[in-house]
Design a protein around this motif. Structure first.
Motif, mmCIF file in Angstrom:
data_model
loop_
_atom_site.group_PDB
_atom_site.id
_atom_site.type_symbol
_atom_site.label_atom_id
_atom_site.label_comp_id
_atom_site.label_asym_id
_atom_site.label_seq_id
_atom_site.Cartn_x
_atom_site.Cartn_y
_atom_site.Cartn_z
ATOM 1 N N GLU A 1 0.673 -1.460 0.158
ATOM 2 C CA GLU A 1 0.215 -0.173 0.101
ATOM 3 C C GLU A 1 1.310 1.299 -0.195
ATOM 4 O O GLU A 1 0.483 2.340 -0.395
ATOM 5 C CB GLU A 1 -0.668 0.179 1.033
ATOM 6 N N ASP A 2 1.733 1.146 0.793
ATOM 7 C CA ASP A 2 2.583 2.554 1.229
ATOM 8 C C ASP A 2 3.478 3.099 -0.838
ATOM 9 O O ASP A 2 2.736 3.859 -0.721
ATOM 10 C CB ASP A 2 3.756 1.933 1.609
ATOM 11 N N ALA B 1 1.344 -6.023 8.232
ATOM 12 C CA ALA B 1 1.537 -5.194 9.126
ATOM 13 C C ALA B 1 2.972 -4.771 9.141
ATOM 14 O O ALA B 1 3.265 -3.508 9.761
ATOM 15 C CB ALA B 1 0.545 -4.896 9.888
ATOM 16 N N GLY C 1 6.470 -3.798 9.885
ATOM 17 C CA GLY C 1 7.011 -3.043 9.961
ATOM 18 C C GLY C 1 6.419 -1.017 10.166
ATOM 19 O O GLY C 1 6.685 0.010 10.345
ATOM 20 N N ASP C 2 5.238 -1.606 10.435
ATOM 21 C CA ASP C 2 4.079 -0.636 9.986
ATOM 22 C C ASP C 2 3.680 -0.314 11.851
ATOM 23 O O ASP C 2 2.795 -1.053 12.073
ATOM 24 C CB ASP C 2 3.127 -0.176 9.444
ATOM 25 N N GLN C 3 4.183 0.347 12.360
ATOM 26 C CA GLN C 3 4.211 0.370 14.055
ATOM 27 C C GLN C 3 2.990 -0.110 14.472
ATOM 28 O O GLN C 3 2.099 -0.363 15.324
ATOM 29 C CB GLN C 3 5.055 0.828 14.755
ATOM 30 N N GLN C 4 2.657 1.322 13.892
ATOM 31 C CA GLN C 4 0.682 1.363 14.489
ATOM 32 C C GLN C 4 -0.213 0.568 13.965
ATOM 33 O O GLN C 4 -0.993 1.220 14.332
ATOM 34 C CB GLN C 4 0.371 3.327 13.727
ATOM 35 N N GLN C 5 -0.048 -0.150 12.707
ATOM 36 C CA GLN C 5 -0.687 -0.833 12.837
ATOM 37 C C GLN C 5 -0.227 -2.322 13.202
ATOM 38 O O GLN C 5 -1.706 -2.394 13.810
ATOM 39 C CB GLN C 5 -0.844 -0.852 11.266
ATOM 40 N N ARG D 1 9.969 -3.189 6.399
ATOM 41 C CA ARG D 1 9.831 -1.988 5.532
ATOM 42 C C ARG D 1 8.978 -1.967 4.544
ATOM 43 O O ARG D 1 8.114 -3.406 4.000
ATOM 44 C CB ARG D 1 11.365 -2.351 4.090
ATOM 45 N N PRO D 2 7.922 -0.933 3.690
ATOM 46 C CA PRO D 2 6.867 -0.682 3.326
ATOM 47 C C PRO D 2 6.798 -1.454 1.960
ATOM 48 O O PRO D 2 6.383 -0.630 1.969
ATOM 49 C CB PRO D 2 6.797 0.346 3.453
ATOM 50 N N ASP E 1 5.154 -5.026 0.059
ATOM 51 C CA ASP E 1 4.981 -6.970 0.729
ATOM 52 C C ASP E 1 4.947 -7.753 0.468
ATOM 53 O O ASP E 1 5.085 -9.322 0.667
ATOM 54 C CB ASP E 1 3.320 -6.805 -0.190
#
Length: 380
Positions: free
Chosen positions: A42-43, A168, A170-174, A317-318, A320
């Motif tokens: 997505e990023d 998710a 690598g995406d700390q918030q998610q 890393r963002p 997939d």
């Protein structure tokens, strides 16, 4: 034809790539958009520049080189192992800096010695940067998606939750949001009308009956199976929704996952820490840890300074398509990522390769390296 506005060090960088025994390749600037939309994450998807051909094919300006280099490898039927190097323009929106910039890098395809190839990718990236930034201390952050996947599988999560957590990574918030959902024992989850109706009919536990019901419904409504997912695909997705909505982990298992994600230490200390964690938590992740250990040993043999490398269990890393090693390199004390890469063993098969081709690589952001060089000069 010479490239315009290339940094002054570009020629030396290409010489480094030649010494590293790589084959330099280029790829078209206009690329089919589908591989990036399906596989890059997505990023990147929300940052690419899209267009359309006269025949309606979705196209985009080249947003990165890994997918185009892999497609070229498949199309040219080049044997493996093969090491490719590239240097050229990429086009994608960034939070800072121009949307048109130069990247260079190496894609190492087909080497079956995973630990050695991983170590070589990290070591080559470190050496290339050290050659551009003599006297500057680098900092490498390393993660391992394979270890992360092994931990969540060993914790007993159903497939749907594993996929969500892996996506998710690598995406700390998610990631923390999903863990909070797993921890909320009071929340019943959200089913939706289709799942609730089928649950009432008592078909969720009988896949064949559920598939037949969906097929009948699709036929009655004129919904073409050729234009969408099959009844069996839809049935499995419905069952997955129920798992996602009803699964809650006990406090002990959630504590294990959070303890793992909190690991942040020098790479030389990481193997012992991971083995202690696995033993204490009684998780069977031996295969993932064996590869991790082998990579650390291979890095030492390659001469990579272990004092410059840090392992963070939650680091990803963002993109997939990563499957194992992931890493980024900065100048110590700065926030600009100068190089980043990782392992992408599934990508070539997904792009159409007839055989499994292991792969690892890295990219360099030339504008950031140029800024780091300038900052070093001004600091003297």
């Amino acid at each position: 034809m010479p490239l315009i506005n290339l940094p002054a060090f570009a020629g030396d960088l290409l010489a480094d790539f030649e010494r590293l025994k790589t084959l330099r390749v280029d790829t078209p600037v206009i690329q089919p958009a589908e591989p990036f939309l399906d596989m890059a994450g997505e990023d990147l998807r929300r940052r690419i520049f899209m267009t359309e051909s006269e025949t309606g094919e979705s196209l985009c300006l080249r947003p990165e080189f890994t997918i185009p280099v892999c497609l070229r490898h498949i199309e040219t039927a080049t044997g493996t192992p093969q090491r490719y190097a590239y240097l050229g323009e990429v086009f994608r929106q960034r939070r800072e800096g121009s949307s048109e910039f130069y990247q260079a890098g190496i894609e190492d395809l087909g080497d079956t010695d995973t630990a050695f190839a991983d170590a070589r990718a990290v070591g080559d990236a470190m050496q290339v940067l050290a050659n551009r930034l003599p006297g500057r201390r680098l900092q490498v952050t390393l993660g391992d998606q394979a270890v992360f996947e092994a931990v969540i599988a060993a914790c007993g999560l159903p497939a749907g939750w594993q996929k969500r957590l892996i996506h998710a990574f690598g995406d700390q918030q998610q990631l923390h949001k999903l863990l909070a959902e797993l921890a909320d024992l009071k929340s019943p989850g959200v089913f939706g009308p289709d799942v609730e109706r089928i649950a009432i009919l008592g078909m969720l536990e009988d896949e064949e009956r559920l598939v037949a019901h969906i097929a009948e419904t699709m036929e009655a409504t004129g919904y073409s199976t050729n234009a969408s997912r099959s009844p069996r695909d839809i049935a499995r997705r419905l069952k997955e929704k129920v798992e996602l909505a009803t699964t809650r982990l006990d406090r002990a298992s959630l504590a294990v996952m959070r303890e793992f994600l909190a690991l942040d230490l020098a790479l030389v200390d990481a193997p012992a820490a991971l083995h202690r964690f696995a033993s204490k938590s009684r998780l069977k992740i031996d295969d993932a840890l064996a590869l991790f250990d082998a990579r650390v040993a291979a890095l030492a043999e390659a001469g990579a300074d272990p004092r410059l490398i840090r392992y963070r269990a939650a680091f990803g890393r963002p993109l997939d398509y990563y499957t194992g090693l992931v890493f980024e390199i900065e100048v110590e004390g700065t926030a600009a990522v100068l190089a980043g890469g990782g392992r992408f063993d599934r990508l070539l098969t997904l792009l159409g390769a007839r055989e499994h081709i292991p792969a690892v690589g890295f990219s360099l952001w030339l504008d950031r390296i140029e800024q780091a060089i300038a900052a070093g000069r001004s600091a003297k």
